[in-house]
Write an enzyme that holds these catalytic residues in place. Structure first.
Site, PDB file in Angstrom:
ATOM      1  N   GLU A 108       0.895  -1.171   0.000  1.00 39.31           N
ATOM      2  CA  GLU A 108       0.000   0.000   0.000  1.00 39.31           C
ATOM      3  C   GLU A 108       0.921   1.204   0.000  1.00 39.31           C
ATOM      4  OE1 GLU A 108      -3.105  -0.574  -0.029  1.00 39.31           O
ATOM      5  OE2 GLU A 108      -3.168  -2.616   0.752  1.00 39.31           O
ATOM      6  N   CYS A 151      -3.084   7.921   3.913  1.00 40.34           N
ATOM      7  CA  CYS A 151      -2.881   7.344   2.580  1.00 40.34           C
ATOM      8  C   CYS A 151      -4.135   7.498   1.733  1.00 40.34           C
ATOM      9  CB  CYS A 151      -2.509   5.872   2.707  1.00 40.34           C
ATOM     10  SG  CYS A 151      -3.599   4.956   3.784  1.00 40.34           S
TER      11      CYS A 151
HETATM   12  P1  NDP Z   1       8.787   4.976   4.062  1.00 44.37           P
HETATM   13  O1  NDP Z   1       8.623   4.270   2.800  1.00 44.37           O
HETATM   14  O2  NDP Z   1       9.962   5.845   4.246  1.00 44.37           O
HETATM   15  O3  NDP Z   1       8.772   3.953   5.278  1.00 44.37           O
HETATM   16  C1  NDP Z   1       7.777   2.992   5.403  1.00 44.37           C
HETATM   17  C2  NDP Z   1       8.294   1.863   6.249  1.00 44.37           C
HETATM   18  O4  NDP Z   1       9.341   1.204   5.564  1.00 44.37           O
HETATM   19  C3  NDP Z   1       8.887   2.320   7.570  1.00 44.37           C
HETATM   20  O5  NDP Z   1       8.586   1.374   8.567  1.00 44.37           O
HETATM   21  C4  NDP Z   1      10.377   2.313   7.272  1.00 44.37           C
HETATM   22  O6  NDP Z   1      11.154   2.165   8.420  1.00 44.37           O
HETATM   23  C5  NDP Z   1      10.463   1.093   6.404  1.00 44.37           C
HETATM   24  N1  NDP Z   1      11.674   1.007   5.619  1.00 44.37           N
HETATM   25  C6  NDP Z   1      12.362   2.002   5.032  1.00 44.37           C
HETATM   26  N2  NDP Z   1      13.413   1.469   4.367  1.00 44.37           N
HETATM   27  C7  NDP Z   1      13.388   0.147   4.558  1.00 44.37           C
HETATM   28  C8  NDP Z   1      14.209  -0.937   4.148  1.00 44.37           C
HETATM   29  N3  NDP Z   1      15.274  -0.741   3.388  1.00 44.37           N
HETATM   30  N4  NDP Z   1      13.895  -2.187   4.553  1.00 44.37           N
HETATM   31  C9  NDP Z   1      12.803  -2.410   5.311  1.00 44.37           C
HETATM   32  N5  NDP Z   1      12.004  -1.421   5.729  1.00 44.37           N
HETATM   33  C10 NDP Z   1      12.279  -0.154   5.355  1.00 44.37           C
HETATM   34  O7  NDP Z   1       7.466   5.755   4.320  1.00 44.37           O
HETATM   35  P2  NDP Z   1       7.063   6.704   5.534  1.00 44.37           P
HETATM   36  O8  NDP Z   1       6.554   5.957   6.691  1.00 44.37           O
HETATM   37  O9  NDP Z   1       8.149   7.683   5.841  1.00 44.37           O
HETATM   38  O10 NDP Z   1       5.923   7.442   4.813  1.00 44.37           O
HETATM   39  C11 NDP Z   1       6.340   8.258   3.781  1.00 44.37           C
HETATM   40  C12 NDP Z   1       5.444   8.160   2.613  1.00 44.37           C
HETATM   41  O11 NDP Z   1       4.725   6.935   2.509  1.00 44.37           O
HETATM   42  C13 NDP Z   1       4.383   9.187   2.685  1.00 44.37           C
HETATM   43  O12 NDP Z   1       4.903  10.429   2.302  1.00 44.37           O
HETATM   44  C14 NDP Z   1       3.375   8.642   1.749  1.00 44.37           C
HETATM   45  O13 NDP Z   1       3.679   9.024   0.458  1.00 44.37           O
HETATM   46  C15 NDP Z   1       3.508   7.158   1.862  1.00 44.37           C
HETATM   47  N6  NDP Z   1       2.458   6.544   2.638  1.00 44.37           N
HETATM   48  C16 NDP Z   1       1.553   5.770   1.976  1.00 44.37           C
HETATM   49  C17 NDP Z   1       0.552   5.145   2.645  1.00 44.37           C
HETATM   50  C18 NDP Z   1      -0.407   4.224   1.961  1.00 44.37           C
HETATM   51  O14 NDP Z   1      -1.099   3.435   2.589  1.00 44.37           O
HETATM   52  N7  NDP Z   1      -0.493   4.251   0.671  1.00 44.37           N
HETATM   53  C19 NDP Z   1       0.371   5.338   4.089  1.00 44.37           C
HETATM   54  C20 NDP Z   1       1.396   6.140   4.697  1.00 44.37           C
HETATM   55  C21 NDP Z   1       2.401   6.679   3.978  1.00 44.37           C
HETATM   56  P3  NDP Z   1      11.873   3.438   9.115  1.00 44.37           P
HETATM   57  O15 NDP Z   1      10.803   4.350   9.544  1.00 44.37           O
HETATM   58  O16 NDP Z   1      12.609   2.820  10.236  1.00 44.37           O
HETATM   59  O17 NDP Z   1      12.735   4.030   8.050  1.00 44.37           O
END
Ligand code: NDP
Length: 698
Positions: free
Chosen positions: A269, A308
């Site tokens: 998602e 989202c």
């Molecule tokens: P990210 O993609 O930065 O992070 C999402 C999750 O992935 C976090 O738990 C993060 O951990 C983890 N992650 C990051 N890098 C890795 C990796 N290499 N391996 C495993 N896990 C990893 O998204 P954000 O949470 O910062 O949200 C940012 C964007 O996501 C928003 O601006 C929006 O565009 C989108 N979003 C979309 C949603 C949806 O349902 N469509 C809902 C919410 C957000 P860590 O925090 O430790 O880096």
């Protein structure tokens, strides 16, 4: 102005978040990252996954958690989810208090904390009602595979033997975790959950409560606070990754060599530029116009637009554009921004200063194709906070004059209180504008016109996982554009990630393997505990209605005497019920009907006579008949025909109350030539043995 509630004790000694791995809390020693309050920038916690052995965590889930969960039936897992939901619900105030530092207002907590707990309740209830008291699910009907009927097929679903890795975004630390957890646990698959670091202190607190509740088996839930390390390296074909977050991270994870090589199921998602479309019929004065404006403003301000599902594109008929902008502006002016612990604040800060910087950057990007018509990304007057240390931002409304030619407004997601108004001239154009988002989680359509609804809904559906149609008839009870619901699919194609979550049992089945079984009816009936045609059907010596639930075996059968149906029966039935349809009463008219040879018996007469044939009249353990399923009348019954019935125990299912069980019977009604004239499932409730004996003792 009310004084803010005191900041949680976190303010004085920021804790170091622990991971919960192999049923132990692990404290990191190195690599601690500071997590700051969205309100004032003070450090509220430190996090790192240093010290977590990811390989051991995966092994623990597979060898301890999985077997323990799979030993339980769906109903037992559902009961544990329900107890867990109750446990969390009684303690949610402490989660609210922690959540304030993420920027969440009381209204936001309803989505995150209450919404998460509500999802647990919803899955508990579905598990009890819609899944069997078994460890596998039968999917669909029997497939006949042979002329003689001795070889048939059937699909079953069993829990995967791996681990569900859940990686969540920062915006819903509680709901995001629980909406993924509930279906996996109900399926029987253990979970390793990794919250986004920025708000991991809320997720950690929820997991602490879950551990304290001691309701899930050992190994069923593990938590990683901090980076995911080499977690994905250890996954295989029985595992599932479910990810919520940005498109970049999603791409990186999906392209991880292990995910591709081992065909690890990957659900995503991610960024989604959801739209709301105002129908041309909804001009000012129509209820749909006001509902539209209200919904856009709500979606821009709940969770400060960090949802989202939030509305990013506001698609309106060109002649109404200026009026819509004025109406939204007027409502946005009333949104008070500030410290969410103040009662009068309607919108809290963004999750962090860096998140605000990212949103401002996205707005700057959008300004190449749109102009600001309300708000300023750099200016806000936060109540009880200041702009330098708190991530406050006022709502910003943009307008894009030529959305069909534009690109960025359909691809750049400002993850904050920002939306862009886009005019359209025709309904086809409205669909084309929305489709430029290349797949979103949700679209909503505001109209009270059948033609408009038809064109928009079927135009938009292929690009969305959910389409909400709002009008005056449903508005009061509508759950709104932004709320994913446990019973409905949450996910979307293309840019939205191509995944699906929840959707009732669909979300559970992501964690299960569907397998086609082939064999004899007897073998498949014995394996699945469901009688199917061709399996042994021994005629019971004692009428099954005289036997309690425990005394009934799948396959037990009653064959009745036969009863001839006369013209007098048909006329009596017509007279008694008032059903004098010509096919039963008028020989010439019935003959002219291509389906009937002449006057025929009422279908309901056949059902009634069938009951008359198979019912045992004396009081006994059979308590009630509560319905029929799958009823089909297959051949007309003419006066002079004789019918008889075969009734077979098809399936048994313990009810929630201990006093009775539900029994599904296969009922087949034959004519004198052995042809099936009607077939259906009869649903009854039979007393349980213990209940009957305790009643007798009393
Ligand atoms: P990210 O993609 O930065 O992070 C999402 C999750 O992935 C976090 O738990 C993060 O951990 C983890 N992650 C990051 N890098 C890795 C990796 N290499 N391996 C495993 N896990 C990893 O998204 P954000 O949470 O910062 O949200 C940012 C964007 O996501 C928003 O601006 C929006 O565009 C989108 N979003 C979309 C949603 C949806 O349902 N469509 C809902 C919410 C957000 P860590 O925090 O430790 O880096």
């Amino acid at each position: 102005m009310t004084a803010p509630t005191p900041a949680p004790t976190l303010a004085t000694t920021p804790p170091t978040l622990q991971s919960f791995v192999q049923d132990r809390w692990v404290t990191p020693a190195h690599g601690l990252a500071a997590i700051r309050s969205a309100i004032d920038g003070r450090v509220v916690a430190f996090a790192s996954s240093d010290g977590v052995d990811f390989s051991a965590a995966v092994r623990h889930a597979r060898t301890i958690g999985g077997p323990a969960l799979r030993a339980l039936t769906f109903h037992e897992r559902a009961d544990r989810l329900k107890a867990l939901a109750t446990f969390l619900s009684e303690r949610k105030e402490q989660l609210y208090a922690l959540s304030a530092d993420t920027g969440a207002t009381k209204r936001d907590n309803l989505f995150d904390i209450d919404g998460g707990i509500g999802t647990l309740f919803a899955y508990a209830s579905r598990g009890r009602r819609e899944l069997p008291a078994e460890r596998f699910v039968i999917d669909g009907d029997t497939e006949p595979l042979s002329r003689g009927g001795t070889f048939v097929g059937l699909h079953v679903m069993t829990p995967l033997n791996g681990v569900a890795v859940h990686i969540n975004a920062f915006n819903f630390p509680c709901w995001g975790m629980l909406e993924k957890l509930a279906p996996a646990i109900l399926a029987g698959v253990p979970v390793i959950t990794k919250p986004a670091t920025a708000t991991a202190y809320v997720a950690e607190a929820v997991v602490r409560l879950i551990v304290e509740a001691e309701l899930l088996p050992k190994g069923a839930l593990q938590l990683v606070c901090g980076a995911a390390g080499d977690l994905l390296d250890h996954l295989g074909g029985q595992d599932v990754v479910s990810f919520t977050g940005s498109a970049d991270t999603s791409d990186r994870l999906r392209n991880h060599p292990v995910i591709g090589r081992n065909a690890v199921r990957f659900i995503a998602e991610r960024d989604s530029l959801n739209a709301a479309v105002l129908g041309p019929d909804a001009s000012p004065g129509a209820p749909e116009f006001d509902l539209f404006v209200k919904e856009v403003v709500r979606e821009m301000s709940v969770k400060a637009g960090q949802k989202c599902t939030a509305i990013r594109r506001v698609v309106v008929p060109r002649p109404l554009e200026a009026t819509v902008i004025d109406a939204i502006k007027a409502q946005l002016d009333k949104i008070t921004v500030g410290d969410p612990r103040h009662d009068e604040v309607r919108m809290g800060p963004l999750a962090s200063l860096s998140q605000r910087a990212a949103v401002r950057e996205a707005v700057a990007d959008l300004l190449t194709e749109a102009e600001i018509v309300a708000g300023d990304p750099l200016v806000a007057a936060p109540i009880g906070g200041d702009m330098a240390t708190g991530a406050f931002m006022a709502p910003v409304l943009l307008a894009c004059a030529d959305p069909l030619a534009a690109r960025r407004v359909h691809t750049v997601e400002p993850f904050g209180p920002v939306a862009t108004v886009m005019p359209y001239d025709t309904l086809d154009e409205a669909v084309a504008i929305v489709a430029k988002g290349e797949g979103s989680l949700v679209a909503s359509v505001f109209t009270h016109d059948d033609r408009v609804a038809d064109a928009l809904v079927f135009g938009l559906a292929p690009f969305h996982g959910r389409v909400l149609i709002v009008d005056r008839d449903c508005a009061k009870e509508s759950t709104g554009h932004g709320s994913p619901l446990p019973g409905l699919v949450h996910g979307g194609p293309g840019r939205a990630g191509g995944g699906e979550e929840m959707g009732g049992l669909r979300g559970v089945f992501h964690y299960m393997q569907r397998t086609a079984l082939q064999g004899s009816p007897a073998r498949l009936a014995a394996l699945t505990r469901r009688w199917l045609k061709g399996a042994p059907a021994p005629v019971a010596a004692v009428h099954p209605f005289k036997r309690d639930y425990e005394g009934l075996a799948v396959g037990d059968t009653v064959e009745t005497d036969s009863r001839q149906i006369t013209i007098a029966d048909i006329e009596h039935f017509a007279d008694f019920t008032g059903d004098a349809f010509y096919a039963h009463m008028d020989e010439a008219a019935a003959k002219a009907n291509p389906f009937f040879p002449g006057r025929v018996a009422h279908g309901y007469l056949i059902l009634s006579f069938a009951a008359g044939l198979f019912v045992d009249p004396a009081p006994g353990p059979l308590l009630a008949n509560y319905g029929l399923d799958n009823l089909r009348f297959l051949k007309p019954v003419s006066p002079g025909d004789a019918i008889k019935v075969r009734l077979t125990v098809k399936e048994k299912r313990p009810a929630r109350k201990p006093d009775y069980g539900e029994v599904r019977w296969d009922v087949e009604v034959f004519n004198q030539d052995g042809e099936t004239v009607a077939r259906y499932d009869l649903l009854t409730m039979s007393a349980r043995r213990d209940a009957a004996s305790s009643a007798a003792a009393a």
